[in-house]
Each structure stands twice: as structure tokens, then as C-alpha cells.
Design a protein around this motif. Structure first.
Motif, PDB file in Angstrom:
ATOM      1  N   TYR A  84       0.833  -1.201   0.000  1.00  0.00           N
ATOM      2  CA  TYR A  84       0.000   0.000   0.000  1.00  0.00           C
ATOM      3  C   TYR A  84       0.875   1.261   0.000  1.00  0.00           C
ATOM      4  N   LYS A  85       1.888   1.247   0.853  1.00  0.00           N
ATOM      5  CA  LYS A  85       2.786   2.398   0.946  1.00  0.00           C
ATOM      6  C   LYS A  85       3.506   2.637  -0.387  1.00  0.00           C
ATOM      7  N   GLU A  86       3.901   1.541  -0.997  1.00  0.00           N
ATOM      8  CA  GLU A  86       4.572   1.634  -2.296  1.00  0.00           C
ATOM      9  C   GLU A  86       3.613   2.194  -3.354  1.00  0.00           C
ATOM     10  N   ARG A  87       2.401   1.699  -3.322  1.00  0.00           N
ATOM     11  CA  ARG A  87       1.400   2.099  -4.301  1.00  0.00           C
ATOM     12  C   ARG A  87       1.100   3.603  -4.231  1.00  0.00           C
ATOM     13  N   LEU A  88       1.097   4.133  -3.011  1.00  0.00           N
ATOM     14  CA  LEU A  88       0.801   5.555  -2.843  1.00  0.00           C
ATOM     15  C   LEU A  88       2.060   6.418  -2.969  1.00  0.00           C
ATOM     16  N   SER A  89       3.187   5.779  -3.215  1.00  0.00           N
ATOM     17  CA  SER A  89       4.476   6.489  -3.312  1.00  0.00           C
ATOM     18  C   SER A  89       4.762   7.311  -2.054  1.00  0.00           C
ATOM     19  N   ILE A  90       4.464   6.704  -0.905  1.00  0.00           N
ATOM     20  CA  ILE A  90       4.806   7.344   0.374  1.00  0.00           C
ATOM     21  C   ILE A  90       6.321   7.197   0.563  1.00  0.00           C
ATOM     22  N   PRO A  91       7.027   8.284   0.908  1.00  0.00           N
ATOM     23  CA  PRO A  91       8.481   8.183   1.091  1.00  0.00           C
ATOM     24  C   PRO A  91       8.836   7.124   2.134  1.00  0.00           C
ATOM     25  N   ILE A  92       9.936   6.419   1.906  1.00  0.00           N
ATOM     26  CA  ILE A  92      10.350   5.329   2.799  1.00  0.00           C
ATOM     27  C   ILE A  92      10.487   5.823   4.233  1.00  0.00           C
ATOM     28  N   LYS A  93      10.965   7.044   4.395  1.00  0.00           N
ATOM     29  CA  LYS A  93      11.192   7.592   5.743  1.00  0.00           C
ATOM     30  C   LYS A  93       9.894   7.878   6.499  1.00  0.00           C
ATOM     31  N   THR A  94       8.805   8.042   5.756  1.00  0.00           N
ATOM     32  CA  THR A  94       7.518   8.308   6.407  1.00  0.00           C
ATOM     33  C   THR A  94       6.893   6.989   6.846  1.00  0.00           C
ATOM     34  N   LEU A  95       6.698   6.833   8.151  1.00  0.00           N
ATOM     35  CA  LEU A  95       6.124   5.589   8.651  1.00  0.00           C
ATOM     36  C   LEU A  95       4.600   5.683   8.691  1.00  0.00           C
ATOM     37  N   ILE A  96       3.954   4.569   8.321  1.00  0.00           N
ATOM     38  CA  ILE A  96       2.515   4.470   8.580  1.00  0.00           C
ATOM     39  C   ILE A  96       2.303   3.318   9.563  1.00  0.00           C
ATOM     40  N   GLY A  97       1.276   3.447  10.388  1.00  0.00           N
ATOM     41  CA  GLY A  97       1.087   2.504  11.482  1.00  0.00           C
ATOM     42  C   GLY A  97      -0.200   1.705  11.344  1.00  0.00           C
ATOM     43  N   TYR A  98      -0.169   0.519  11.941  1.00  0.00           N
ATOM     44  CA  TYR A  98      -1.361  -0.345  12.011  1.00  0.00           C
ATOM     45  C   TYR A  98      -1.805  -0.430  13.466  1.00  0.00           C
ATOM     46  N   GLN A  99      -3.078  -0.163  13.680  1.00  0.00           N
ATOM     47  CA  GLN A  99      -3.630  -0.180  15.042  1.00  0.00           C
ATOM     48  C   GLN A  99      -4.800  -1.152  15.129  1.00  0.00           C
ATOM     49  N   SER A 100      -4.865  -1.891  16.215  1.00  0.00           N
ATOM     50  CA  SER A 100      -6.022  -2.785  16.378  1.00  0.00           C
ATOM     51  C   SER A 100      -7.251  -1.953  16.746  1.00  0.00           C
ATOM     52  N   MET A 102       0.548  -1.394  16.407  1.00  0.00           N
ATOM     53  CA  MET A 102       0.976  -2.794  16.530  1.00  0.00           C
ATOM     54  C   MET A 102       2.082  -3.107  15.531  1.00  0.00           C
ATOM     55  N   TYR A 103       1.961  -2.480  14.362  1.00  0.00           N
ATOM     56  CA  TYR A 103       2.946  -2.678  13.289  1.00  0.00           C
ATOM     57  C   TYR A 103       3.179  -1.327  12.623  1.00  0.00           C
ATOM     58  N   SER A 104       4.323  -1.207  11.963  1.00  0.00           N
ATOM     59  CA  SER A 104       4.511  -0.013  11.133  1.00  0.00           C
ATOM     60  C   SER A 104       5.390  -0.379   9.943  1.00  0.00           C
ATOM     61  N   VAL A 105       5.222   0.370   8.887  1.00  0.00           N
ATOM     62  CA  VAL A 105       6.068   0.170   7.694  1.00  0.00           C
ATOM     63  C   VAL A 105       6.535   1.539   7.211  1.00  0.00           C
TER      64      VAL A 105
END
Lengths: 192, 20
Positions: free
Chosen positions: A158-174, A189-192
Motif C-alpha cells: 500500500y505504501k509503495e502504491r501511494l508512493s509514500i516516502p520510505i522515511k515516512t512511517l505508517i502505522g497499524y492499530q487494532s 501494533m505494526y509499522s512500515v
């Protein structure tokens, strides 16, 4: 020339039937009364017919949401297929409403209906865009926050698809953590 | 198999006339 191939007549079926929901924040009504099913579709052609017919998220009022979920899953934590799950969450800056919101939302929809996450797409329940004064949010909801491999596959692609910069983290929350949080932040819980 | 469609394929249908 009336002779054409059958492909020109047959719509392209999607792997799943999807339901698009609209939430409008009307304080005189209950949360569920404010949530409306717009339409369902299960072909590429019907998706575009709907998409081209409705407002882009950036044109919605504050407090409004669109939710795209697999048919049979309600866009709420309480649904059986959501309650053990969580979401990859992107919080956008105010400037991004103008620059990125509509583009990100369209890419999100295409990822879902096109089954872009391979086998991990089975874990996807839906996606939500929230239009908010402080900053809009887009999230992809999955069904079980313990399914680490599928969640990480989804997050990375998803991050790749949106061309989010590698340095910008997105997080997963339950959803459990989100619904029980006391402050303004939920742990990832997770981040990429 | 799974019905997967890539981005460009899907975008190719955005402005097609509606099918029957």
C-alpha cells in the motif's frame, strides 16, 4: 459492422462484491442513522459508474466519511469480521486535502477491488476515508490483527502504491486499542 | 484463480461508455 467479440458485452467481474457507504455527521441523529449504504457493485464497469457519479472526498463536508467494504461486512468495529481486526492508518496534513486526498482514496479503492495484495487481499475488510478539520484520514481495515504476515504485506504494498516516502512511517492499530484509547494517540501494533 | 486487476487495466475503464 455488427460483428464484435463477446468481451465487449461482458462486464469484468470483480473477485468480491463491494458496498460503498456514506456517513454524514448529523448530531440530531444516531451514528447508525447517519450511516447510509450508497450502492453495491461487483464489476469494474459498475465501480466506475458509481465512482464517476459521486463527489470526491475533498468536496465532502467535515465529519463525513466514505467506506468501501466487502459485501456483508458493516463498516464498524462491532461487525464480527472486523472486531478482531485493525487498520493501516494514514493521517493527512491539511495541505494534503488539496494535493493528495482524492488521489490516495482512488488508489486505495483500486487496490481493494483489483485485489492488489495477492493472497493478503483475503484479509482486507474494507477502507475508510474520514474528512476532518484537523486532518483527513484514510485507512485500510483488515480482519485479524494477529495475522502479521498478511498485514505487513498489505502495509508495504500500500505504501509503495501511494508512493509514500520510505522515511515516512505508517502505522497499524487494532480496533480494540483504538476503541479503548483514553488519550488522542493509539499505539501502533505494526509499522512500515 | 483470483480475479486480480492491475491499476492501469482498471483505469482503462474509467471513461468507457457504460456496458449493457
Amino acid at each position: 459492422t455488427a460483428v464484435t467479440s463477446p468481451e465487449q458485452y461482458i462486464k469484468h467481474p470483480l473477485q468480491h462484491r463491494w458496498a460503498l457507504w456514506y456517513f454524514k455527521n448529523d448530531k440530531s441523529k444516531s451514528w447508525t442513522e447517519n450511516l447510509r449504504l450508497i450502492s453495491k457493485f461487483d464489476t469494474v464497469e459498475d465501480f466506475w459508474a458509481l465512482y464517476n457519479h459521486i463527489q470526491q472526498p475533498s468536496k465532502l463536508g467535515f465529519g463525513c466519511d466514505y467506506c468501501l467494504f466487502k459485501d456483508g461486512i458493516k463498516p464498524m468495529w462491532e461487525d464480527d469480521r472486523n472486531k478482531l481486526g485493525g487498520r493501516w492508518l494514514m493521517t493527512l496534513s491539511k495541505q494534503q486535502r488539496h494535493n493528495d486526498l482524492d488521489r490516495y482514496w482512488m488508489e486505495t479503492l483500486l487496490c481493494l477491488i483489483g485485489e492488489s495484495f495477492d493472497e493478503a487481499s483475503e484479509d482486507v475488510c474494507g477502507a475508510v476515508v474520514n474528512v476532518r478539520p484537523k486532518g483527513d484520514k484514510i485507512s485500510i481495515w483488515t480482519g485479524n490483527c494477529q495475522n502479521r504476515d498478511a498485514i505487513m504485506t498489505i502495509g508495504q504494498q500500500y505504501k509503495e502504491r501511494l508512493s509514500i516516502p520510505i522515511k515516512t512511517l505508517i502505522g497499524y492499530q487494532s480496533h480494540d486499542d483504538t476503541s479503548s484509547k483514553s488519550g488522542s494517540t493509539t499505539k501502533n501494533m505494526y509499522s512500515v | 484463480g483470483k480475479r486480480q486487476y492491475d491499476r492501469d487495466f482498471l483505469l482503462g475503464f474509467q471513461f468507457m461508455p457504460a456496458c449493457v
